[in-house]
Motif scaffolding. Structure first.
Motif, PDB file in Angstrom:
ATOM      1  N   GLY A   1      28.632  46.645 -13.143  1.00  0.00           N
ATOM      2  CA  GLY A   1      28.335  48.052 -13.292  1.00  0.00           C
ATOM      3  C   GLY A   1      27.276  48.480 -12.071  1.00  0.00           C
ATOM      4  O   GLY A   1      27.513  49.694 -11.815  1.00  0.00           O
ATOM      5  N   MET A   2      26.597  47.719 -11.565  1.00  0.00           N
ATOM      6  CA  MET A   2      25.621  48.135 -10.787  1.00  0.00           C
ATOM      7  C   MET A   2      25.143  46.921 -10.088  1.00  0.00           C
ATOM      8  O   MET A   2      25.174  45.727 -10.753  1.00  0.00           O
ATOM      9  CB  MET A   2      24.442  48.891 -11.160  1.00  0.00           C
ATOM     10  CG  MET A   2      23.634  48.335 -12.332  1.00  0.00           C
ATOM     11  SD  MET A   2      22.390  49.654 -13.160  1.00  0.00           S
ATOM     12  CE  MET A   2      23.453  50.033 -14.487  1.00  0.00           C
ATOM     13  N   PRO A   3      24.865  46.949  -8.893  1.00  0.00           N
ATOM     14  CA  PRO A   3      24.411  45.645  -8.411  1.00  0.00           C
ATOM     15  C   PRO A   3      23.385  44.835  -8.883  1.00  0.00           C
ATOM     16  O   PRO A   3      23.529  43.522  -8.747  1.00  0.00           O
ATOM     17  CB  PRO A   3      23.717  46.377  -6.768  1.00  0.00           C
ATOM     18  CG  PRO A   3      24.467  47.542  -6.591  1.00  0.00           C
ATOM     19  CD  PRO A   3      24.417  48.021  -7.759  1.00  0.00           C
TER      20      PRO A   3
ATOM     21  N   ASP B   1      31.822  52.914 -20.601  1.00  0.00           N
ATOM     22  CA  ASP B   1      30.911  52.104 -21.401  1.00  0.00           C
ATOM     23  C   ASP B   1      31.361  51.222 -22.505  1.00  0.00           C
ATOM     24  O   ASP B   1      30.885  50.144 -22.709  1.00  0.00           O
ATOM     25  CB  ASP B   1      30.206  53.299 -22.278  1.00  0.00           C
ATOM     26  CG  ASP B   1      28.912  53.631 -21.298  1.00  0.00           C
ATOM     27  OD1 ASP B   1      28.886  53.508 -20.027  1.00  0.00           O
ATOM     28  OD2 ASP B   1      28.018  54.467 -22.026  1.00  0.00           O
ATOM     29  N   GLY B   2      32.682  51.719 -22.759  1.00  0.00           N
ATOM     30  CA  GLY B   2      33.198  50.718 -24.012  1.00  0.00           C
ATOM     31  C   GLY B   2      33.523  49.439 -23.554  1.00  0.00           C
ATOM     32  O   GLY B   2      33.410  48.425 -24.100  1.00  0.00           O
ATOM     33  N   SER B   3      33.797  49.395 -22.418  1.00  0.00           N
ATOM     34  CA  SER B   3      34.346  48.134 -21.590  1.00  0.00           C
ATOM     35  C   SER B   3      32.928  47.307 -21.472  1.00  0.00           C
ATOM     36  O   SER B   3      32.781  46.013 -21.630  1.00  0.00           O
ATOM     37  CB  SER B   3      35.139  48.385 -20.224  1.00  0.00           C
ATOM     38  OG  SER B   3      34.472  48.657 -19.440  1.00  0.00           O
ATOM     39  N   TRP B   4      32.117  47.904 -20.870  1.00  0.00           N
ATOM     40  CA  TRP B   4      30.681  47.110 -20.483  1.00  0.00           C
ATOM     41  C   TRP B   4      30.105  46.615 -22.042  1.00  0.00           C
ATOM     42  O   TRP B   4      29.732  45.441 -21.775  1.00  0.00           O
ATOM     43  CB  TRP B   4      29.805  47.993 -19.675  1.00  0.00           C
ATOM     44  CG  TRP B   4      30.181  48.280 -18.348  1.00  0.00           C
ATOM     45  CD1 TRP B   4      30.326  49.331 -17.628  1.00  0.00           C
ATOM     46  CD2 TRP B   4      30.583  47.269 -17.301  1.00  0.00           C
ATOM     47  NE1 TRP B   4      30.627  49.258 -16.424  1.00  0.00           N
ATOM     48  CE2 TRP B   4      30.914  47.969 -16.041  1.00  0.00           C
ATOM     49  CE3 TRP B   4      30.760  45.649 -17.179  1.00  0.00           C
ATOM     50  CZ2 TRP B   4      31.221  47.082 -15.007  1.00  0.00           C
ATOM     51  CZ3 TRP B   4      31.164  45.309 -16.223  1.00  0.00           C
ATOM     52  CH2 TRP B   4      31.344  45.868 -15.100  1.00  0.00           C
ATOM     53  N   PHE B   5      30.087  47.633 -22.543  1.00  0.00           N
ATOM     54  CA  PHE B   5      29.235  47.133 -23.810  1.00  0.00           C
ATOM     55  C   PHE B   5      29.881  46.050 -24.774  1.00  0.00           C
ATOM     56  O   PHE B   5      29.254  45.244 -25.469  1.00  0.00           O
ATOM     57  CB  PHE B   5      28.482  48.295 -24.473  1.00  0.00           C
ATOM     58  CG  PHE B   5      27.456  49.013 -23.608  1.00  0.00           C
ATOM     59  CD1 PHE B   5      26.532  48.157 -23.200  1.00  0.00           C
ATOM     60  CD2 PHE B   5      27.759  50.387 -22.965  1.00  0.00           C
ATOM     61  CE1 PHE B   5      25.466  48.826 -22.080  1.00  0.00           C
ATOM     62  CE2 PHE B   5      26.878  50.858 -22.291  1.00  0.00           C
ATOM     63  CZ  PHE B   5      25.773  50.088 -21.899  1.00  0.00           C
ATOM     64  N   SER B   6      31.346  46.237 -24.664  1.00  0.00           N
ATOM     65  CA  SER B   6      32.141  45.283 -25.554  1.00  0.00           C
ATOM     66  C   SER B   6      31.881  43.810 -24.877  1.00  0.00           C
ATOM     67  O   SER B   6      31.817  42.995 -25.397  1.00  0.00           O
ATOM     68  CB  SER B   6      33.476  45.716 -25.479  1.00  0.00           C
ATOM     69  OG  SER B   6      33.704  46.862 -25.782  1.00  0.00           O
TER      70      SER B   6
END
Ligand SMILES: [Fe+2]
Length: 199
Positions: free
Chosen positions: A57-59, A182-187
């Protein structure tokens, strides 16, 4: 469209191959602008294809796979949130599916600048002059979207899908993409014990 560089045909073809859902955009002009915008952002930052960027999501953050997987899951999830809401509530919720597709596909279009290794090496040394990063991907994404003459709905999502959106009222397009993102990252963080910083 007035791009400051001549767009490379191989990079364009690669964008379509990486993100076949671009072909689901029915409006031909919008479809072309999405391909051109991604091509411009990649090419201007020394990338030949989206897969060359890591899947984070970020470097600084931990990631999984490469960046194409993230764009694909966010697009699939954003479209399913919208379609499922219409299906469950049996109503037309009024968004344009073409625009929602373009918003999701383009939401991280500024990442080639934020991930650009030359930029990062320079910013690491010259941060007192440049800041670090000089721009996060939402700001650069807005530049790309404006330069590519993408619709203002897409410009807004590029700029505000992220925590930057706390300072504005997010559009419905922006809200759906934000939660798909956010849903994909935090899942993933929960499923795989990834360290994903919560901004
Ligand atoms: Fe994202």
């Amino acid at each position: 469209m007035m791009f400051p560089i001549e767009l490379n045909h191989d990079i364009k073809a690669g964008v379509l191959k990486t993100l076949p859902m671009i072909n689901d955009i029915k409006d031909e002009e919008l479809r072309r602008r999405v391909v051109d915008a991604w091509t411009f952002s990649l090419q201007a930052n020394g990338y030949a294809k989206i897969e060359e960027m890591p899947g984070s999501g970020m470097p600084e953050a931990e990631g999984l796979g490469d960046q194409s997987m993230h764009l694909i899951v966010v697009t699939l999830t954003a479209m399913s949130i919208y379609d499922n809401l219409e299906k469950a509530y049996k109503m037309d919720l009024g968004l344009d599916r073409d625009i929602l597709l373009a918003c999701a596909i383009c939401h991280d279009i500024g990442k080639p600048y934020e991930y650009n290794p030359e930029n990062r090496a320079r910013w690491a040394i010259e941060y007192k002059k440049t800041g670090k990063p000089n721009l996060r991907h939402p700001a650069y994404g807005a530049y790309i979207a404006l330069t590519a003459e993408l619709p203002e709905e897409v410009v807004h999502v590029c700029a505000n899908h992220s925590p930057e959106g706390r300072f504005v009222t997010r559009s419905a397009y922006g809200t759906i993409v934000h939660y798909a993102d956010d849903g994909s990252w935090f899942s993933l963080a929960s499923l795989l014990d990834l360290n994903i910083p919560k901004l």
